[in-house]
Design a protein around this motif. Structure first.
Motif, PDB file in Angstrom:
ATOM      1  N   ARG A  94       0.595  -1.296  -0.075  1.00  0.00           N
ATOM      2  CA  ARG A  94      -0.056  -0.037  -0.053  1.00  0.00           C
ATOM      3  C   ARG A  94       0.978   1.084  -0.114  1.00  0.00           C
ATOM      4  N   PHE A  95       2.097   1.074   0.858  1.00  0.00           N
ATOM      5  CA  PHE A  95       2.891   2.409   0.674  1.00  0.00           C
ATOM      6  C   PHE A  95       3.325   2.529  -0.742  1.00  0.00           C
ATOM      7  N   LEU A  96       3.629   1.613  -1.719  1.00  0.00           N
ATOM      8  CA  LEU A  96       4.223   1.767  -2.807  1.00  0.00           C
ATOM      9  C   LEU A  96       3.020   2.453  -3.671  1.00  0.00           C
ATOM     10  N   ASN A  97       1.701   2.268  -3.580  1.00  0.00           N
ATOM     11  CA  ASN A  97       0.715   2.829  -4.023  1.00  0.00           C
ATOM     12  C   ASN A  97       0.407   4.309  -3.645  1.00  0.00           C
ATOM     13  N   SER A  98       0.636   4.475  -2.522  1.00  0.00           N
ATOM     14  CA  SER A  98       0.728   5.925  -1.815  1.00  0.00           C
ATOM     15  C   SER A  98       1.940   6.672  -2.308  1.00  0.00           C
ATOM     16  N   LEU A  99       3.058   6.321  -2.351  1.00  0.00           N
ATOM     17  CA  LEU A  99       4.333   6.924  -2.722  1.00  0.00           C
ATOM     18  C   LEU A  99       3.868   7.942  -3.844  1.00  0.00           C
ATOM     19  N   VAL A 163     -11.388  10.345 -13.068  1.00  0.00           N
ATOM     20  CA  VAL A 163     -10.111  10.601 -11.989  1.00  0.00           C
ATOM     21  C   VAL A 163     -10.381   9.550 -10.739  1.00  0.00           C
ATOM     22  N   ILE A 164     -11.279   8.725 -10.504  1.00  0.00           N
ATOM     23  CA  ILE A 164     -11.431   7.840  -9.443  1.00  0.00           C
ATOM     24  C   ILE A 164     -10.645   6.754  -9.640  1.00  0.00           C
ATOM     25  N   GLY A 165     -10.032   6.198  -8.476  1.00  0.00           N
ATOM     26  CA  GLY A 165      -9.128   5.054  -8.738  1.00  0.00           C
ATOM     27  C   GLY A 165      -7.638   5.341  -9.221  1.00  0.00           C
ATOM     28  N   ILE A 166      -6.831   4.200  -9.314  1.00  0.00           N
ATOM     29  CA  ILE A 166      -5.579   4.591  -9.533  1.00  0.00           C
ATOM     30  C   ILE A 166      -5.356   4.351 -11.129  1.00  0.00           C
ATOM     31  N   LYS A 167      -6.546   3.922 -11.891  1.00  0.00           N
ATOM     32  CA  LYS A 167      -6.210   4.013 -13.295  1.00  0.00           C
ATOM     33  C   LYS A 167      -7.631   3.500 -13.650  1.00  0.00           C
ATOM     34  N   PHE A 267     -10.881   9.718  -3.539  1.00  0.00           N
ATOM     35  CA  PHE A 267     -10.648   9.061  -4.914  1.00  0.00           C
ATOM     36  C   PHE A 267     -10.286   7.523  -5.057  1.00  0.00           C
ATOM     37  N   ALA A 268     -10.772   6.732  -4.120  1.00  0.00           N
ATOM     38  CA  ALA A 268     -10.513   5.405  -4.082  1.00  0.00           C
ATOM     39  C   ALA A 268      -9.075   4.967  -4.549  1.00  0.00           C
ATOM     40  N   TRP A 269      -8.449   5.535  -3.720  1.00  0.00           N
ATOM     41  CA  TRP A 269      -6.838   5.265  -4.024  1.00  0.00           C
ATOM     42  C   TRP A 269      -6.242   4.232  -3.156  1.00  0.00           C
ATOM     43  N   PRO A 270      -5.928   3.142  -3.450  1.00  0.00           N
ATOM     44  CA  PRO A 270      -5.595   1.863  -2.651  1.00  0.00           C
ATOM     45  C   PRO A 270      -4.346   1.890  -1.842  1.00  0.00           C
ATOM     46  N   GLY A 271      -4.270   3.100  -1.266  1.00  0.00           N
ATOM     47  CA  GLY A 271      -3.100   3.518  -0.535  1.00  0.00           C
ATOM     48  C   GLY A 271      -3.125   3.181   0.965  1.00  0.00           C
ATOM     49  N   LEU A 272      -1.868   3.879   1.721  1.00  0.00           N
ATOM     50  CA  LEU A 272      -1.695   3.654   3.007  1.00  0.00           C
ATOM     51  C   LEU A 272      -3.083   4.131   3.933  1.00  0.00           C
ATOM     52  N   GLY A 273      -3.686   5.237   3.351  1.00  0.00           N
ATOM     53  CA  GLY A 273      -4.688   5.899   4.086  1.00  0.00           C
ATOM     54  C   GLY A 273      -5.884   5.073   4.192  1.00  0.00           C
ATOM     55  N   ARG A 274      -6.176   4.384   3.014  1.00  0.00           N
ATOM     56  CA  ARG A 274      -7.318   3.519   2.863  1.00  0.00           C
ATOM     57  C   ARG A 274      -7.011   2.265   3.825  1.00  0.00           C
ATOM     58  N   LEU A 275      -5.954   1.685   3.708  1.00  0.00           N
ATOM     59  CA  LEU A 275      -5.598   0.431   4.587  1.00  0.00           C
ATOM     60  C   LEU A 275      -5.870   0.874   6.029  1.00  0.00           C
ATOM     61  N   GLY A 276      -5.217   2.115   6.253  1.00  0.00           N
ATOM     62  CA  GLY A 276      -5.668   2.512   7.851  1.00  0.00           C
ATOM     63  C   GLY A 276      -7.021   2.698   8.123  1.00  0.00           C
ATOM     64  N   TYR A 277      -7.799   2.957   7.145  1.00  0.00           N
ATOM     65  CA  TYR A 277      -9.308   3.194   7.388  1.00  0.00           C
ATOM     66  C   TYR A 277     -10.208   1.802   7.413  1.00  0.00           C
TER      67      TYR A 277
END
Lengths: 320, 330
Positions: A94-99, A163-167, A267-277
């Motif tokens: 997830r960190f790599l996604n958020s980076l 713009v929603i998601g990573i791609k 933005f439905a971004w699969p990163g650290l923040g969502r992991l935390g949530y």
């Protein structure tokens, strides 16, 4: 110099221990437990709950749980309560996604805040100055998600890009150029939204710092010598005004990670923040604690780096 | 020495300035007012806040004590009516709003948005004030302890080291994430939200107060007070705290603003103030689902939060300019 660095690292290590205590006890002193996530489930018998509690060491005293947590973290065997996956690889992915989001946001903050603030300070009281200051206030006064929703509506409606998601889903066979542009659009909007608060706050700091330096005696002396205005501002004042910002680098990190919870959710971004949530929703203690710890470690590393940089840049520090 | 005594006396009288001719000395309060009143943005912010205070108290009175606008009436005949629309003919007579018009429209359950905003103004504001009150209390006590008794040794560490290392540790965590975790783990209630936002916001205040105390401790009036044998508690609270409060007051004003924003962020993630209470944050986050069908549900609370938070920030900045001589225009 080396003394200073070593002492600094020592202090940070002590802080790290305090941080790990806080991160752990904070979670465990609060009521609400992983075994209570699904209290209405009729298939959950008391024995099952007891089994779960035993498996997660929840019946041990808090200091033993702390010891287990540190041991598992050190050996990399810490498992998530939710799906028994190892925590560290999970966080790393997830960190790599958020980076990219963090990097772009940081770059935006640092490249926009300085010119805006400096220009405002040099032309104090001008229309530009007054409007940027007011704009900065306006931007920190909007709820982040309100502005993001407006931005999504505008970008999607005006440019017609998702713009929603990573791609965008199902673009695997498109041209490389399309794929890259798609990624860029998906990356830019959330980063800008995450950066806006930072730009507004930092540009105001830069402005007031620059104003303070511009009223110093040595700047007046430089002007009295008959130097060009640009030489005075950029040659004499700027360097001294920028010095304190070296130390701000580390302190902006927690804001960024905390803000990521909201922006990644929007933005439905699969990163650290969502992991935390997700971890919070599932009472997934190991993930929450480790995330907090990692965020704190990143901050500590950031402040350490900026302290060392500060000592390198500012010769006055070495005297102490 | 051939000057006559007359001229000497004359010269002397010229040297002794007549107090009538001096410009009137300004008290700090007058100076503060003079600067603050010139700052029209801060003044505007001040009047907006006064208006908000009145609205909030009126909201408390008229929606809870003497119910004129009932925010909880559900009218399934009148869902999603735009602002300034009248109740539909088949709505129940007694449930109709005052004046027979929905000033800000109705939401998905036919509740009057104006009544909800009215009630929410008090709730949102009290969240801001209580949270900041808590964080100020903790910050002033910890910062004051570190600043005044900082040199006292407890075993092998000083009080200052102990408190400031804890403060540093707390500053390392992403604040919003901590608040979110605490709110999610504790039983949902408006009071826990106030307290949690307060408990995680004291670090800046503590550092401010400590720094102020360090500089004030060495000032002559504090040394004089010590020499007079005044008890330490009195020195701290009567002499030092009032002088250290100016920057704290500024950060408190801005703190109220950020507490209101934090609450709306929590509402967005579904951990806001639970239903019987309406806050601007949860009206906004409920409204986000109807941004196309009923834009007023999204824009009215959003703009309200924006205006109020902006007013708090402008007032805070005006206070900072008026209280801090370094930033003044030369």
């Amino acid at each position: 110099m080396w003394n200073y660095i070593i002492r600094n690292i020592g202090q940070r290590l002590i802080l790290l221990i305090i941080v790990s205590f806080v991160a752990h006890s904070f979670i465990h002193l609060a009521p609400g437990e992983p075994s209570e996530v699904d209290p209405m489930n009729p298939r959950m018998k008391p024995e099952d709950i007891a089994k779960i509690r035993a498996a997660f060491h929840l019946d041990d005293p808090v200091y033993m749980q702390y010891a287990y947590w540190i041991r598992d973290l050190g050996t990399g065997e810490l498992k998530s309560f939710k799906d028994s996956q190892p925590v560290l690889p999970k966080i790393w992915n997830r960190f790599l996604n958020s980076l990219p989001l963090f990097l772009l946001a940081t770059v935006l903050v640092w490249t926009w805040a300085f010119p805006t603030g400096i220009h405002g300070a040099v032309h104090r009281g001008s229309l530009y100055d007054r409007s940027t200051v007011l704009l900065a206030y306006a931007l920190i006064s909007v709820p982040g998600f309100f502005l993001s929703f407006l931005a999504i509506l505008w970008v999607v409606g005006w440019f017609g890009v998702p713009v929603i998601g990573i791609k965008t889903f199902g673009m695997d066979h498109a041209d490389l150029a399309f794929k890259i542009m798609d990624r860029v659009w998906h990356l830019v909007i959330p980063s800008v939204m995450a950066a806006i608060g930072g730009i507004a706050v930092l540009s105001r700091y830069v402005r007031s710092q620059m104003l303070e330096v511009l009223s110093q005696d040595y700047v007046r002396t430089a002007r009295a010598k008959g130097l060009q205005d640009d030489t005075v501002v950029y040659g004499h004042a700027l360097g001294n005004a920028l010095l304190p910002f070296v130390t701000m680098f580390g302190l902006l990190l927690p804001e960024l990670i905390g803000g990521a919870v909201i922006f990644e959710q929007i933005f439905a971004w699969p990163g650290l923040g969502r992991l935390g949530y997700e971890a919070i929703l599932n009472r997934d203690f190991p993930v929450i604690m480790t995330l907090n710890l990692i965020a704190a470690i990143l901050t500590l590393a950031g402040t350490l780096l900026s302290d060392i940089l500060y000592a390198v840049v500012d010769p006055r520090i070495r005297l102490h | 020495m051939n000057e006559s005594p007359e001229t000497l006396a004359h010269q002397r009288s010229r040297l002794l300035l007549d107090p009538e001719e001096l410009p009137p000395s300004e008290t700090p309060w007058q100076e503060f007012l003079r600067i603050y009143l010139k700052d029209y943005q801060a003044l505007l912010g001040f009047w907006v806040l006064m208006l908000l205070l009145v609205t909030a108290f009126a909201g408390k009175v008229f929606t809870e004590w003497w119910v004129v606008f009932d925010p909880e009436v559900v009218r399934l005949t009148d869902t999603f009516l735009p602002p300034f629309s009248v109740p539909s003919p088949d709505s129940i007579e007694v449930d109709r709003p005052l004046g027979g018009v929905y000033l800000m429209g109705t939401d998905e359950l036919g509740r009057d948005v104006f009544a909800r905003m009215f009630q929410g103004s008090f709730v949102s504001l009290s969240i801001g004030f209580v949270a900041v009150g808590i964080s100020l209390g903790i910050g002033i006590v910890l910062g004051g302890l570190a600043g005044f008794y900082g040199h006292v040794k407890l075993g092998f560490v000083t009080v200052d080291t102990l408190i400031m290392r804890f403060t540093d540790a707390m500053m390392c965590f992403p604040r919003f994430f901590l608040i979110l975790t605490a709110v999610a783990l504790l039983p949902p209630s408006i009071y826990t939200i106030m307290m949690i936002i307060g408990f995680f916001g004291w670090m800046g205040t503590a550092r401010f107060v400590r720094a102020e105390f360090f500089s004030i401790r060495e000032q002559d009036y504090v040394v004089a007070a010590k020499a007079l044998g005044i008890p330490e508690g009195r020195i701290i609270f009567r002499h030092m705290v009032p002088n250290a409060l100016a920057p704290v007051f500024v950060s408190a004003t801005i703190g109220v603003a950020s507490a209101i924003l934090t609450e709306s962020g929590l509402s967005f993630l579904g951990f806001g103030v639970p239903p019987p209470y309406a806050t601007w944050g949860n009206i906004l986050s409920d409204g986000k689902g109807f941004i196309f069908d009923a834009p007023w549900l999204f824009f009215i609370p959003g703009l309200a939060i924006f205006i109020v938070v902006l007013a708090f920030n402008l007032v805070g900045e005006g206070l900072r300019e008026a209280l801090n001589p370094k930033l003044r225009r030369r």
